[in-house]
Design a protein around this motif. Structure first.
Motif, short mmCIF file in Angstrom:
data_model
loop_
_atom_site.label_atom_id
_atom_site.label_comp_id
_atom_site.label_asym_id
_atom_site.label_seq_id
_atom_site.Cartn_x
_atom_site.Cartn_y
_atom_site.Cartn_z
N ARG A 35 -9.80 26.55 19.47
CA ARG A 35 -8.93 25.80 18.56
C ARG A 35 -9.31 24.32 18.46
NH1 ARG A 35 -3.01 28.22 20.44
NH2 ARG A 35 -3.09 30.10 19.15
N ALA A 36 -10.28 23.87 19.23
CA ALA A 36 -10.61 22.44 19.30
C ALA A 36 -11.02 21.85 17.97
CB ALA A 36 -11.70 22.20 20.34
N VAL A 106 -17.73 31.12 22.89
CA VAL A 106 -16.65 31.02 21.91
C VAL A 106 -16.94 29.91 20.91
CG1 VAL A 106 -14.20 30.46 21.62
CG2 VAL A 106 -14.91 32.04 23.42
N VAL A 107 -17.41 28.77 21.41
CA VAL A 107 -17.74 27.65 20.51
C VAL A 107 -18.78 28.08 19.48
CG1 VAL A 107 -18.94 25.41 20.44
CG2 VAL A 107 -17.11 25.78 22.08
N LEU A 120 -14.93 18.48 23.93
CA LEU A 120 -14.04 19.22 24.82
C LEU A 120 -14.83 19.98 25.88
CD1 LEU A 120 -11.19 20.04 25.62
CD2 LEU A 120 -11.34 21.90 23.94
N LEU A 121 -15.96 20.57 25.50
CA LEU A 121 -16.77 21.30 26.48
C LEU A 121 -17.34 20.36 27.52
CD1 LEU A 121 -17.79 24.23 27.09
CD2 LEU A 121 -16.49 23.99 25.03
N ARG A 122 -17.74 19.17 27.11
CA ARG A 122 -18.25 18.19 28.09
C ARG A 122 -17.15 17.84 29.09
NH1 ARG A 122 -21.40 14.36 25.37
NH2 ARG A 122 -23.20 15.32 26.32
N ARG A 139 -24.87 26.76 27.87
CA ARG A 139 -24.93 26.84 26.41
C ARG A 139 -26.16 27.62 25.97
NH1 ARG A 139 -25.79 21.79 25.08
NH2 ARG A 139 -27.95 22.13 24.59
N HIS A 140 -27.31 27.32 26.56
CA HIS A 140 -28.53 28.04 26.19
C HIS A 140 -28.41 29.53 26.51
CE1 HIS A 140 -30.83 24.61 24.86
NE2 HIS A 140 -30.54 23.97 25.99
#
Length: 148
Positions: A35-36, A106-107, A120-122, A139-140
């Motif tokens: 939702r970010a 999800v992102v 937000l992930l950071r 992420r990768h």
């Protein structure tokens, strides 16, 4: 609906969460990340459902029910800092990389990275005790699994 759960979660010295509560809290964090960017689209919902199916060995109906409960919890949850710190206390360090990998999944589910999601992930990665480099590896890994 989740007042008691949330009050236990944000205590100054929270007790470790039971497995079922930890599942709900982690799924709510997935929802918060989705939702970010101000959009919570069907691809993101489907990705969360697949993550919880796989991670917790749930059937499709149970995964959807967990996500829906997590959506309600996320809407009532405190600020991201307190919420994530509580989750950190519930998740052993060696499992947190997988949590951040799931968050990145999800992102990336909607095919784009939004600055709000990256920010937000950071923050969440740091609060979970992971470095920027570990988050980048997660992420990768998530990109490789999704084909993005």
């Amino acid at each position: 609906m989740f007042n008691d759960f949330l009050s236990r979660l944000i205590q100054p010295e929270p007790k470790p969460l039971a497995d079922e509560d930890a599942r709900l809290a982690l799924t709510a964090l997935l929802v918060r990340v989705a939702r970010a960017d101000g959009h919570f689209d069907p691809d993101e919902r489907a990705r969360i459902d697949r993550i919880v199916e796989t991670r917790y060995g749930l059937g499709a109906e149970d995964a959807v029910a967990l996500r829906k409960d997590a959506e309600a919890l996320e809407a009532e949850a405190p600020d991201t800092v307190r919420f994530t710190r509580a989750i950190k206390d519930a998740v052993p360090y060696d499992h947190r990389f997988a949590v951040v990998e799931a968050l990145w999944s999800v992102v990336l589910a909607d095919g784009s990275r939004d600055p709000e999601e990256d920010s937000l992930l950071r923050l969440v990665s740091s609060l979970l005790g992971l470095t920027d480099q570990e988050s980048a590896r997660a992420r990768h890994s998530a990109q490789g699994q999704s084909g993005a």
